[in-house]
Motif scaffolding. Structure first.
Motif, mmCIF file in Angstrom:
data_model
loop_
_atom_site.group_PDB
_atom_site.id
_atom_site.type_symbol
_atom_site.label_atom_id
_atom_site.label_comp_id
_atom_site.label_asym_id
_atom_site.label_seq_id
_atom_site.Cartn_x
_atom_site.Cartn_y
_atom_site.Cartn_z
ATOM 1 N N UNK A 278 0.839 -1.194 0.000
ATOM 2 C CA UNK A 278 0.000 0.000 0.000
ATOM 3 C C UNK A 278 0.872 1.242 0.000
ATOM 4 N N UNK A 279 0.317 2.286 -0.545
ATOM 5 C CA UNK A 279 1.025 3.572 -0.632
ATOM 6 C C UNK A 279 1.212 4.147 0.775
ATOM 7 N N UNK A 280 2.438 4.531 1.150
ATOM 8 C CA UNK A 280 2.650 5.087 2.488
ATOM 9 C C UNK A 280 2.020 6.481 2.658
ATOM 10 N N UNK A 281 1.664 7.119 1.548
ATOM 11 C CA UNK A 281 1.067 8.463 1.631
ATOM 12 C C UNK A 281 -0.451 8.401 1.767
ATOM 13 N N UNK A 282 -1.120 7.659 0.859
ATOM 14 C CA UNK A 282 -2.588 7.691 0.840
ATOM 15 C C UNK A 282 -3.227 6.358 1.226
ATOM 16 N N UNK A 283 -2.441 5.292 1.328
ATOM 17 C CA UNK A 283 -2.974 3.987 1.736
ATOM 18 C C UNK A 283 -3.627 3.201 0.626
ATOM 19 N N UNK A 284 -3.621 3.711 -0.590
ATOM 20 C CA UNK A 284 -4.194 2.976 -1.727
ATOM 21 C C UNK A 284 -3.286 1.809 -2.119
ATOM 22 N N UNK A 285 -3.865 0.853 -2.825
ATOM 23 C CA UNK A 285 -3.094 -0.279 -3.328
ATOM 24 C C UNK A 285 -2.007 0.235 -4.275
ATOM 25 N N UNK A 286 -0.815 -0.321 -4.163
ATOM 26 C CA UNK A 286 0.288 0.065 -5.041
ATOM 27 C C UNK A 286 0.643 -1.101 -5.955
ATOM 28 N N UNK A 287 1.216 -0.781 -7.083
ATOM 29 C CA UNK A 287 1.632 -1.790 -8.062
ATOM 30 C C UNK A 287 3.149 -1.909 -8.001
ATOM 31 N N UNK A 288 3.647 -3.146 -7.890
ATOM 32 C CA UNK A 288 5.096 -3.383 -7.902
ATOM 33 C C UNK A 288 5.537 -3.362 -9.358
ATOM 34 N N UNK A 289 6.383 -2.395 -9.691
ATOM 35 C CA UNK A 289 6.798 -2.261 -11.094
ATOM 36 C C UNK A 289 8.115 -2.971 -11.384
ATOM 37 N N UNK A 290 8.970 -3.094 -10.373
ATOM 38 C CA UNK A 290 10.202 -3.863 -10.559
ATOM 39 C C UNK A 290 10.765 -4.241 -9.198
ATOM 40 N N UNK A 291 11.713 -5.146 -9.240
ATOM 41 C CA UNK A 291 12.302 -5.676 -8.008
ATOM 42 C C UNK A 291 13.801 -5.802 -8.203
ATOM 43 N N UNK A 292 14.565 -5.384 -7.202
ATOM 44 C CA UNK A 292 16.015 -5.504 -7.274
ATOM 45 C C UNK A 292 16.508 -6.248 -6.039
ATOM 46 N N UNK A 293 17.233 -7.353 -6.250
ATOM 47 C CA UNK A 293 17.808 -8.085 -5.125
ATOM 48 C C UNK A 293 19.056 -7.345 -4.676
ATOM 49 N N UNK A 294 19.075 -6.898 -3.425
ATOM 50 C CA UNK A 294 20.205 -6.101 -2.920
ATOM 51 C C UNK A 294 21.115 -6.906 -1.995
ATOM 52 N N UNK A 295 20.640 -8.067 -1.520
ATOM 53 C CA UNK A 295 21.446 -8.953 -0.686
ATOM 54 C C UNK A 295 20.736 -10.308 -0.694
ATOM 55 N N UNK A 296 21.351 -11.328 -0.085
ATOM 56 C CA UNK A 296 20.679 -12.620 0.036
ATOM 57 C C UNK A 296 19.395 -12.409 0.821
ATOM 58 N N UNK A 297 18.283 -12.791 0.227
ATOM 59 C CA UNK A 297 16.960 -12.724 0.866
ATOM 60 C C UNK A 297 16.475 -11.312 1.169
ATOM 61 N N UNK A 298 17.051 -10.307 0.544
ATOM 62 C CA UNK A 298 16.576 -8.930 0.693
ATOM 63 C C UNK A 298 16.394 -8.321 -0.695
ATOM 64 N N UNK A 299 15.193 -7.782 -0.929
ATOM 65 C CA UNK A 299 14.894 -7.149 -2.209
ATOM 66 C C UNK A 299 14.310 -5.763 -1.975
#
Ligand code: ZN
Length: 80
Positions: free
Chosen positions: A4-25
């Motif tokens: 959810x959006x931290x500003x308005x609480x509406x549903x958010x869409x995940x547009x991309x994902x980046x793995x930054x460490x083992x088991x952390x994205x």
């Protein structure tokens, strides 16, 4: 999983994902409330801990514990 959006609480869409460490994205998200908000933001997704270990791990743990017991106790546990 819902973000959810931290500003308005509406549903958010995940547009991309980046793995930054083992088991952390990092999830790049876009608020679906485009008329009134339209924020884009990055949130984190991280593995924390198991509630139940994977079955294979449990079997390996049990096998290694049994191997360290004296033979007579191993046989007793196995019902032999
Ligand atoms: Zn929003």
């Amino acid at each position: 999983m819902r973000v959810t959006c931290p500003h308005c609480g509406s549903k958010a869409i995940i547009t991309s994902r980046e793995n930054v460490a083992d088991n952390v994205s990092e999830l790049y998200c876009s608020c679906s409330n485009t008329k009134e908000c339209g924020a884009t933001f990055v949130t984190s997704l991280a593995f924390k801990h198991y509630l139940n270990p994977p079955r294979g791990d449990t079997a390996q743990l049990a096998a290694s514990l049994i191997k360290n017991l004296p033979n007579n106790i191993q046989l007793d546990l196995l019902g032999l």
